[in-house]
Design an enzyme around this catalytic site. Structure first.
Site, mmCIF file in Angstrom:
data_model
loop_
_atom_site.group_PDB
_atom_site.id
_atom_site.type_symbol
_atom_site.label_atom_id
_atom_site.label_comp_id
_atom_site.label_asym_id
_atom_site.label_seq_id
_atom_site.Cartn_x
_atom_site.Cartn_y
_atom_site.Cartn_z
ATOM 1 N N TYR A 439 0.818 -1.223 0.000
ATOM 2 C CA TYR A 439 0.000 0.000 0.000
ATOM 3 C C TYR A 439 0.849 1.269 0.000
ATOM 4 C CZ TYR A 439 -0.199 -0.313 5.285
ATOM 5 O OH TYR A 439 0.043 -0.416 6.610
ATOM 6 N N GLU A 440 0.210 2.365 -0.345
ATOM 7 C CA GLU A 440 0.911 3.648 -0.553
ATOM 8 C C GLU A 440 2.006 3.512 -1.611
ATOM 9 O OE1 GLU A 440 -0.458 6.179 0.739
ATOM 10 O OE2 GLU A 440 -1.561 5.339 2.431
#
Lengths: 598, 598
Positions: A439-440
């Site tokens: 994620y990110e």
């Protein structure tokens, strides 16, 4: 079940002996942060992490967040813990004092964040996402948005989310389809579906403030036609009280490998009349704003990697000290010993410990640079600091999280067969850690950002400055008459040569052979992480050696730091040269493969 | 949900083009195994793996095996699938024809095993453990034990288990406490608790034959006082029918990270009068017998690593071909492409593919050596083959499984955020793979066996023979005028030098500095795996190049083999030199650490 213990002494070592606290205190409005005050903050945070968050980590994993008819119930004890978190002022630690934040510099707040993540990652995600949303509003929000939302979000009374991903738009945000139609009064009606929204729905607070990427009518295609909107779960009335429910609904939450207690929501905006949204900043500049937030979020995910690594290390070390199995190699007696006496178990523990310490110190170096970039009186210093921050954010994110996955897996390995049993707790750390490289922005996305925007774009200027700083530490090491430190110096010197070779290759070929350079992007990110970590470990060895020479009482502690740095030089830094070969020569075969040959 | 497809073409390449089938056909009673027959066996096995086992993999993971009141219910469809497995004759494939086995050599049956593991590891474990138990009885069982159990276990009508571990006796079997009291009529009463017993209780068959390590009264302490017993769940009457329930009870099953459908039992022997057991072979030689079985089991776990890697690769490749995201680096058009076009995704896929192929070929090399050790008419050839088998079993086990964990994790990474969602299926492969580096001896145990019993004990003789064989391939490569193959040769040559340096260090210091050598045992195991895999990839490149020169039609296939070997040389082999540095210099710091300095 052993609970998380904040590694206060190690954190103090980084702040005090590595000099980060002195450097941040030289910045405006930071002089009051003396060692006693910082110790007090870290001590209290450590108690909260140990006593409140850590005990909920396992139960949160087992129960998970539950979805029913659009409502999400967090697992038992979560609401109370969140309320205590808010009451303790922990949510506002690093926020702007103008809106009742406490203005703590990043170099200190990053260590506090490490504790939340080490104790309970699924919990820590909620304030982490809120901080991102706060930052976007602080940065580009109108006076109305600031006055309506900031104080309540900074206190933690309301939480925030970041809504980027859609089913067809993951790494590639150009594909965002959510629409925002102007109502005519300055507001917009938002329609579309967002997925993977961390804490997109929950029962911890009575409002949730969604930051949402969407397209206005006639916006340009691709990333230059995306705008950013504030879309609250409940509309806020003029007096600040909550009004009608907005047209946003949680359609489901995901069934995930880890972070079970953190609800990952599918959000449906505008099933009926459209969700009311307020534009942040200017139209079509949403991605630019989102990226500023994202940098902070990426740094925070790197800190998650540090916290999880520390947690996995503590659990494995505890087991290795207690578990009696087998006799000691080369010992005179045949009595059974704790497995920490076995060389291979020590090797695994040292690998976990050395990398965790290197990641923590490196994160503090970059946190300090963030503080300098924001607060330093000299513009030149601010710019140079920002260049270092920009360069290293993808490394902090990518390297720390890839390490965390490997370290959590080593933590299982040290437990032997017991590590595979969920009740032991080691497996949860791997399951939780596994999200952090995704994620990110995946590690691949971090690496592409690193070689492109951060290295090739300035022709290697910022990384050249970093390389010079590493060279300076080598020169310091050359003056110290100590074989332990000379071994460190020699390994770091070889690694630095390999780094420079790789950078030359990247800068020299990025335009002419972009795919070939991209093929080595992740190996290069790993390489840079290893060298930068080695830089911090060399600084750590120098600091420890100074204390030992000065006759400090805590000989065992500083001796351990020297040995840990030496282990890093002997076991981790040799990888740099092989990675450099991969960066330089690794593109050919994989680019020649036809898709059907896979 | 895409199902497992047996990689028939790749398997044929190993058997035919790498020459393993020709070599096994030269052994007695193997000449009938022509390519058509083997293709037919692999083809049918592939259908069973694809059509019967693979569809149960996800549902088995979600439901898991369930325990209630001492009984274990396997998940839906498991009983029927097992019955079809038995009916198809798959259980008896590699077993002794004297007891109605089919006597297929290991080099073929290993590939069939790979399919079971690739399709459904939790299922494959049941016949794998049965084979281990069969082998112990074949090897040292009395005529009574053979006639009572073998035919039914070989057909699969009854299953078998291996009962080694106790709570205080994991890696260290010297600590086994389970007792066996002689009854006086040649049988024994067994009392004690065993844990981690794979398929220790289930509902697939009407009897389970436990092989149990226990101590007789007055047995010497430690590993020299352990005996091996057959303890059936139901006693077998003189006519072969089932009699009374024996005094063994399943106290619980474990809640595990993966292989949920495989029940991992806690077995209580002798809660009442004691479980009736029959001695296998001689008293106090149980561990020796168990180790012979264990070698086969360790090889099989290595094959699990290959199967899981193939499965993770297939899933990731399928996703990478379908998922459209972003534009292609350096392409003229800005249209969106499948992610397999992105260099970093290709890098990950190639790393999965190259290692999987190297592991498969290496496993076949060692399987052939097992066949030679058992069947070759010349004693010298049998001995030399056995020496290679003994040397490489810990590498097949340790390297293939460590790779499998990393490859399964890369499989998640290629899926991006979707990889973390359980429904995608990629996460299960990591959860399942994570057991393989733990059971049947952790990687640390494999590495200790490798450097001690397999290298230091014979002064590096067996590994010297392997090194000579690798050198021979280098000489073959030297004659081929092809830059692709020269790159392979140069990388392999550098790696071979680093291997030899490491071996010299181990042989030279094992006695004088055992702990220092042990500290590098796992890095050395990894190093040897990489070099041995590189040897097989060089052979693969040579074979592919021959086919291309001969104008074979399947240019794309053989071209892919060349590129895969080249990738291995460019990305994997460079690690060998850094590992060699770790082996030679890595012991100091970690041995100097005081336990309290961790």
């Amino acid at each position: 079940m052993s609970e998380y213990q904040a590694p206060l002494r190690d954190m103090q070592f980084v702040l005090n002996e590595l000099g980060y606290l002195d450097r941040v205190r030289a910045l405006p409005d930071c002089a009051h942060l003396d060692a006693d005050l910082v110790d007090a903050i870290l001590g209290e945070a450590g108690k909260f992490a140990h006593g409140v968050l850590s005990p909920l980590n396992v139960s949160g994993d087992r129960q998970g967040a539950r979805w029913e008819n659009g409502e999400v119930t967090t697992s038992k004890g979560w609401r109370e813990a969140y309320q205590r978190f808010v009451d303790g002022g922990w949510n506002s630690l690093s926020c702007d004092p103008e809106f009742e934040g406490q203005g703590l510099p990043r170099v200190v707040s990053a260590l506090v964040e490490e504790m939340w993540n080490g104790a309970n990652l699924a919990f820590g995600l909620c304030p982490m996402l809120t901080r991102g949303a706060i930052e976007a509003i602080e940065l580009r929000g109108s006076a109305y948005l600031k006055s309506t939302y900031l104080t309540k979000m900074i206190s933690g009374q309301w939480t925030g989310t970041m809504n980027l991903t859609e089913p067809q738009a993951g790494s590639d945000l150009a594909a965002v389809r959510t629409r925002a139609e102007p109502v005519g009064d300055g507001t917009f009606r938002i329609k579309g579906q967002k997925i993977f929204i961390t804490y997109g729905e929950h029962d911890l607070t009575d409002n949730i403030v969604h930051l949402v990427l969407a397209r206005t009518p006639g916006a340009p295609a691709g990333v230059k036609g995306i705008s950013l909107f504030v879309v609250p779960k409940f509309l806020v009335q003029a007096d600040g009280s909550l009004g009608a429910r907005n047209d946003v609904r949680c359609a489901s939450i995901e069934h995930k490998l880890g972070i079970h207690a953190s609800p990952t929501a599918v959000l449906a905006f505008g099933d009926n009349q459209g969700a009311l949204g307020w534009l942040v900043g200017e139209e079509n500049r949403g991605l630019e704003y989102m990226f500023i937030m994202m940098n902070a979020a990426r740094f925070s995910v790197g800190i998650e990697g540090v916290g999880l690594s520390e947690r996995a290390y503590q659990r494995a070390r505890g087991y290795a000290r207690e578990r009696i199995q087998g006799t000691e190699i080369g010992a005179a007696t045949r009595s059974n010993v704790a497995i920490i006496r076995h060389p291979d178990v020590r090797r695994m523990l040292m690998s976990m410990k050395a990398r965790t310490e290197a990641m923590r110190a490196l994160a503090c170096e970059i946190a300090l640079a963030m503080d300098c970039a924001e607060r330093h009186p000299s513009q030149a210093a601010r710019q140079e600091s920002q260049a270092l921050v920009d360069l290293m954010i993808p490394v902090i994110k990518g390297w720390s999280t890839e390490n965390a996955v490997d370290i959590a897996s080593l933590g299982i390995q040290i437990h032997g067969g017991m590590g595979f049993i969920e009740e032991t707790g080691a497996a949860q750390h791997l399951r939780d850690a596994r999200i952090t490289t995704l994620y990110e922005g995946t590690t691949g996305i971090q690496a592409a950002d690193l070689i492109g925007r951060k290295i090739a774009r300035d022709g290697g200027l910022a990384i050249g400055q970093l390389s010079t700083r590493i060279q300076q530490v080598l020169e310091e090491l050359a003056w110290v008459d100590d074989p332990q430190l000379q071994a460190n110096a020699s390994a770091l010197a070889r690694a630095l040569v390999a780094l420079n070779t790789s950078v030359e290759f990247i800068v020299g070929h990025y335009t002419s052979q972009p795919a070939r350079v991209a093929a080595g992007a992740v190996p290069f990110l790993e390489l840079l992480g290893l060298v930068a970590g080695g830089w911090q470990m060399a600084r750590s060895a120098l600091a420890a050696q100074r204390q030992l020479k000065a006759g400090d009482n805590d000989q065992a502690f500083y001796g351990g730091k020297l040995l840990t740095a030496r282990f890093y030089a002997d076991h981790l830094l040799p990888q740099v040269e092989s990675l450099s070969r991969v960066v330089v020569q690794g593109g050919d075969a994989l680019l020649q493969m036809d898709d059907q040959q896979f």
